[in-house]
Design a protein around this motif. Structure first.
Motif, PDB file in Angstrom:
ATOM      1  N   SER A  13     -30.627  19.578 -26.503  1.00 35.16           N
ATOM      2  CA  SER A  13     -31.128  20.505 -25.843  1.00 35.16           C
ATOM      3  C   SER A  13     -31.011  19.976 -24.235  1.00 35.16           C
ATOM      4  CB  SER A  13     -32.570  20.806 -25.900  1.00 35.16           C
ATOM      5  OG  SER A  13     -33.461  19.768 -25.812  1.00 35.16           O
ATOM      6  N   PHE A  14     -30.932  20.936 -23.088  1.00 40.59           N
ATOM      7  CA  PHE A  14     -30.580  20.618 -21.746  1.00 40.59           C
ATOM      8  C   PHE A  14     -31.436  21.276 -20.840  1.00 40.59           C
ATOM      9  CE2 PHE A  14     -26.787  19.127 -24.364  1.00 40.59           C
ATOM     10  CZ  PHE A  14     -26.730  17.715 -24.013  1.00 40.59           C
ATOM     11  N   GLN A  15     -31.686  20.735 -19.821  1.00 37.43           N
ATOM     12  CA  GLN A  15     -32.401  21.492 -18.723  1.00 37.43           C
ATOM     13  C   GLN A  15     -31.547  22.241 -17.971  1.00 37.43           C
ATOM     14  OE1 GLN A  15     -35.045  18.549 -16.510  1.00 37.43           O
ATOM     15  NE2 GLN A  15     -36.625  18.877 -18.422  1.00 37.43           N
ATOM     16  N   PRO A  16     -32.110  23.336 -17.173  1.00 38.02           N
ATOM     17  CA  PRO A  16     -31.344  24.442 -16.382  1.00 38.02           C
ATOM     18  C   PRO A  16     -31.057  23.519 -15.190  1.00 38.02           C
ATOM     19  CG  PRO A  16     -33.156  25.269 -17.185  1.00 38.02           C
ATOM     20  CD  PRO A  16     -33.178  23.927 -17.623  1.00 38.02           C
ATOM     21  N   HIS A  17     -29.742  23.298 -14.807  1.00 39.74           N
ATOM     22  CA  HIS A  17     -28.958  22.703 -13.866  1.00 39.74           C
ATOM     23  C   HIS A  17     -28.682  21.107 -14.354  1.00 39.74           C
ATOM     24  CE1 HIS A  17     -29.457  25.878 -10.997  1.00 39.74           C
ATOM     25  NE2 HIS A  17     -30.682  26.041 -11.197  1.00 39.74           N
ATOM     26  N   GLY A  18     -28.868  20.709 -15.414  1.00 41.00           N
ATOM     27  CA  GLY A  18     -28.359  19.391 -15.985  1.00 41.00           C
ATOM     28  C   GLY A  18     -27.232  19.350 -16.245  1.00 41.00           C
ATOM     29  N   VAL A  19     -26.824  17.945 -16.956  1.00 38.43           N
ATOM     30  CA  VAL A  19     -25.618  17.765 -17.073  1.00 38.43           C
ATOM     31  C   VAL A  19     -25.200  17.705 -18.790  1.00 38.43           C
ATOM     32  CG1 VAL A  19     -23.619  15.986 -16.878  1.00 38.43           C
ATOM     33  CG2 VAL A  19     -25.162  16.587 -14.967  1.00 38.43           C
ATOM     34  N   LEU A  20     -24.364  18.447 -19.101  1.00 41.26           N
ATOM     35  CA  LEU A  20     -23.953  18.696 -20.599  1.00 41.26           C
ATOM     36  C   LEU A  20     -23.142  17.264 -20.623  1.00 41.26           C
ATOM     37  CD1 LEU A  20     -24.082  20.182 -23.070  1.00 41.26           C
ATOM     38  CD2 LEU A  20     -21.912  21.259 -22.587  1.00 41.26           C
ATOM     39  N   LYS A  21     -23.523  16.523 -21.805  1.00 42.89           N
ATOM     40  CA  LYS A  21     -22.611  15.374 -21.835  1.00 42.89           C
ATOM     41  C   LYS A  21     -22.223  15.176 -23.329  1.00 42.89           C
ATOM     42  CE  LYS A  21     -24.180  12.467 -18.145  1.00 42.89           C
ATOM     43  NZ  LYS A  21     -24.813  11.078 -17.757  1.00 42.89           N
ATOM     44  N   GLY A  22     -20.859  14.796 -23.483  1.00 43.80           N
ATOM     45  CA  GLY A  22     -20.840  14.846 -25.105  1.00 43.80           C
ATOM     46  C   GLY A  22     -19.267  14.174 -25.269  1.00 43.80           C
ATOM     47  N   THR A  23     -18.921  14.140 -26.303  1.00 43.34           N
ATOM     48  CA  THR A  23     -17.567  13.756 -27.010  1.00 43.34           C
ATOM     49  C   THR A  23     -17.051  14.767 -27.918  1.00 43.34           C
ATOM     50  OG1 THR A  23     -18.442  11.240 -26.955  1.00 43.34           O
ATOM     51  CG2 THR A  23     -16.296  11.540 -28.007  1.00 43.34           C
ATOM     52  N   VAL A  24     -15.611  14.950 -27.644  1.00 33.37           N
ATOM     53  CA  VAL A  24     -14.838  15.971 -28.576  1.00 33.37           C
ATOM     54  C   VAL A  24     -13.679  15.184 -29.195  1.00 33.37           C
ATOM     55  CG1 VAL A  24     -13.334  16.611 -26.658  1.00 33.37           C
ATOM     56  CG2 VAL A  24     -13.767  18.133 -28.667  1.00 33.37           C
ATOM     57  N   ARG A  25     -13.620  15.192 -30.395  1.00 36.64           N
ATOM     58  CA  ARG A  25     -12.494  14.514 -31.228  1.00 36.64           C
ATOM     59  C   ARG A  25     -11.761  15.704 -32.017  1.00 36.64           C
ATOM     60  NH1 ARG A  25     -17.016  11.611 -31.734  1.00 36.64           N
ATOM     61  NH2 ARG A  25     -17.047   9.098 -31.325  1.00 36.64           N
ATOM     62  N   TRP A  26     -10.426  15.407 -31.773  1.00 38.45           N
ATOM     63  CA  TRP A  26      -9.486  16.484 -32.485  1.00 38.45           C
ATOM     64  C   TRP A  26      -8.483  16.118 -33.351  1.00 38.45           C
ATOM     65  CZ3 TRP A  26      -9.837  15.290 -27.226  1.00 38.45           C
ATOM     66  CH2 TRP A  26      -8.656  14.888 -26.788  1.00 38.45           C
ATOM     67  N   GLN A  27      -7.966  16.902 -34.049  1.00 35.97           N
ATOM     68  CA  GLN A  27      -6.658  16.720 -35.035  1.00 35.97           C
ATOM     69  C   GLN A  27      -6.093  17.983 -34.906  1.00 35.97           C
ATOM     70  OE1 GLN A  27      -8.265  15.100 -38.582  1.00 35.97           O
ATOM     71  NE2 GLN A  27      -7.736  13.105 -38.008  1.00 35.97           N
ATOM     72  N   ARG A  28      -4.610  17.828 -34.984  1.00 39.61           N
ATOM     73  CA  ARG A  28      -3.853  18.912 -34.853  1.00 39.61           C
ATOM     74  C   ARG A  28      -2.499  18.486 -35.801  1.00 39.61           C
ATOM     75  NH1 ARG A  28      -4.299  23.474 -31.400  1.00 39.61           N
ATOM     76  NH2 ARG A  28      -2.036  23.802 -31.768  1.00 39.61           N
ATOM     77  N   SER A  29      -1.975  19.598 -36.256  1.00 41.24           N
ATOM     78  CA  SER A  29      -0.758  19.265 -37.124  1.00 41.24           C
ATOM     79  C   SER A  29       0.556  18.862 -36.261  1.00 41.24           C
ATOM     80  CB  SER A  29      -0.304  20.404 -38.128  1.00 41.24           C
ATOM     81  OG  SER A  29      -0.188  21.515 -37.213  1.00 41.24           O
ATOM     82  N   GLU A  30       0.460  19.030 -34.966  1.00 41.37           N
ATOM     83  CA  GLU A  30       1.459  18.882 -34.045  1.00 41.37           C
ATOM     84  C   GLU A  30       0.869  18.818 -32.873  1.00 41.37           C
ATOM     85  OE1 GLU A  30       3.926  22.827 -33.076  1.00 41.37           O
ATOM     86  OE2 GLU A  30       3.920  22.461 -35.308  1.00 41.37           O
ATOM     87  N   ARG A  31       1.547  18.369 -31.705  1.00 44.06           N
ATOM     88  CA  ARG A  31       0.970  18.354 -30.232  1.00 44.06           C
ATOM     89  C   ARG A  31       0.768  19.658 -29.792  1.00 44.06           C
ATOM     90  NH1 ARG A  31       3.719  16.004 -24.955  1.00 44.06           N
ATOM     91  NH2 ARG A  31       1.709  15.888 -23.710  1.00 44.06           N
ATOM     92  N   PRO A  32      -0.355  20.077 -29.205  1.00 41.23           N
ATOM     93  CA  PRO A  32      -0.489  21.417 -28.664  1.00 41.23           C
ATOM     94  C   PRO A  32       0.118  21.571 -27.266  1.00 41.23           C
ATOM     95  CG  PRO A  32      -2.451  20.147 -28.662  1.00 41.23           C
ATOM     96  CD  PRO A  32      -1.525  19.183 -29.242  1.00 41.23           C
ATOM     97  N   PRO A  33       0.374  22.616 -26.771  1.00 47.61           N
ATOM     98  CA  PRO A  33       0.720  22.805 -25.203  1.00 47.61           C
ATOM     99  C   PRO A  33      -0.424  22.523 -24.452  1.00 47.61           C
ATOM    100  CG  PRO A  33       1.537  24.663 -26.458  1.00 47.61           C
ATOM    101  CD  PRO A  33       0.864  23.813 -27.506  1.00 47.61           C
ATOM    102  N   SER A  34      -1.847  22.928 -24.927  1.00 44.77           N
ATOM    103  CA  SER A  34      -2.997  22.697 -24.263  1.00 44.77           C
ATOM    104  C   SER A  34      -4.041  22.963 -25.196  1.00 44.77           C
ATOM    105  CB  SER A  34      -3.023  23.479 -23.083  1.00 44.77           C
ATOM    106  OG  SER A  34      -3.255  24.795 -23.385  1.00 44.77           O
ATOM    107  N   LEU A  35      -5.524  22.319 -24.927  1.00 40.38           N
ATOM    108  CA  LEU A  35      -6.547  22.494 -25.345  1.00 40.38           C
ATOM    109  C   LEU A  35      -7.591  22.826 -24.259  1.00 40.38           C
ATOM    110  CD1 LEU A  35      -7.030  19.973 -28.008  1.00 40.38           C
ATOM    111  CD2 LEU A  35      -6.339  22.412 -28.313  1.00 40.38           C
ATOM    112  N   GLU A  36      -8.402  23.625 -24.517  1.00 46.19           N
ATOM    113  CA  GLU A  36      -9.759  23.959 -23.480  1.00 46.19           C
ATOM    114  C   GLU A  36     -10.912  23.833 -23.774  1.00 46.19           C
ATOM    115  OE1 GLU A  36      -9.178  27.034 -20.022  1.00 46.19           O
ATOM    116  OE2 GLU A  36     -10.091  28.063 -21.733  1.00 46.19           O
ATOM    117  N   LEU A  37     -11.788  22.997 -23.095  1.00 47.00           N
ATOM    118  CA  LEU A  37     -13.322  22.940 -23.550  1.00 47.00           C
ATOM    119  C   LEU A  37     -13.940  24.022 -22.709  1.00 47.00           C
ATOM    120  CD1 LEU A  37     -15.114  21.051 -25.159  1.00 47.00           C
ATOM    121  CD2 LEU A  37     -15.550  19.634 -23.068  1.00 47.00           C
ATOM    122  N   ARG A  38     -14.789  24.998 -23.279  1.00 48.99           N
ATOM    123  CA  ARG A  38     -15.464  25.956 -22.720  1.00 48.99           C
ATOM    124  C   ARG A  38     -16.971  25.726 -23.141  1.00 48.99           C
ATOM    125  NH1 ARG A  38     -11.875  30.954 -24.692  1.00 48.99           N
ATOM    126  NH2 ARG A  38      -9.846  30.381 -23.668  1.00 48.99           N
TER     127      ARG A  38
END
Length: 135
Positions: A13-38
């Motif tokens: 949980s996060f407060q309004p106007h707070g900062v969302l912090k985290g880590t993302v780990r990914w694996q793909r079968s080949e190098r992607p042109p791009s990924l986007e975090l939303r």
């Protein structure tokens, strides 16, 4: 291309106007042109379902990787569960085709709780009829 991602948040949980912090780990079968975090909110329920993307962080990434993120959150809408509609929040990683690779939900609320809105048993408003009255 197959893709898989794990998103780990510092908190659920996060407060309004707070900062969302985290880590993302990914694996793909080949190098992607791009990924986007939303970061987005969504409504669910009896009415029209809506989605509001509040942040989209694009990047050219390797086939496998790890990245930390820190994203400023807006003040609204707060998370809640209602009988007719609910609002919830999530962060997701999508590939260059817009396909989701991974998603993690979180709560946006001043006190970290998701209020449940109950039924109004005795509404204070009066039922009104609109239209022409016959004479």
């Amino acid at each position: 291309m197959t893709a898989a991602a794990i998103i780990e948040l510092e908190s659920s949980s996060f407060q309004p106007h707070g900062v969302l912090k985290g880590t993302v780990r990914w694996q793909r079968s080949e190098r992607p042109p791009s990924l986007e975090l939303r970061v987005f909110w969504m409504t669910r329920g009896r009415g029209t379902e809506e989605v509001g993307v509040v942040s989209a962080v694009p990047g050219r990434l390797e086939a496998d990787g790890t990245a930390e993120f820190s994203i400023q959150l807006p003040g609204t809408p707060w998370s809640f569960n209602g009988q007719l509609i609910s609002v919830s929040w999530a962060v997701e990683l999508v590939d260059d085709q817009g396909e989701p690779c991974g998603m993690e939900s979180f709560v946006l609320s001043p006190d970290g709780n998701v209020p449940s809105l109950g039924e109004v048993s005795a509404p204070k408003s009066k039922k009104k009829t609109f239209g022409f009255q016959s004479r």
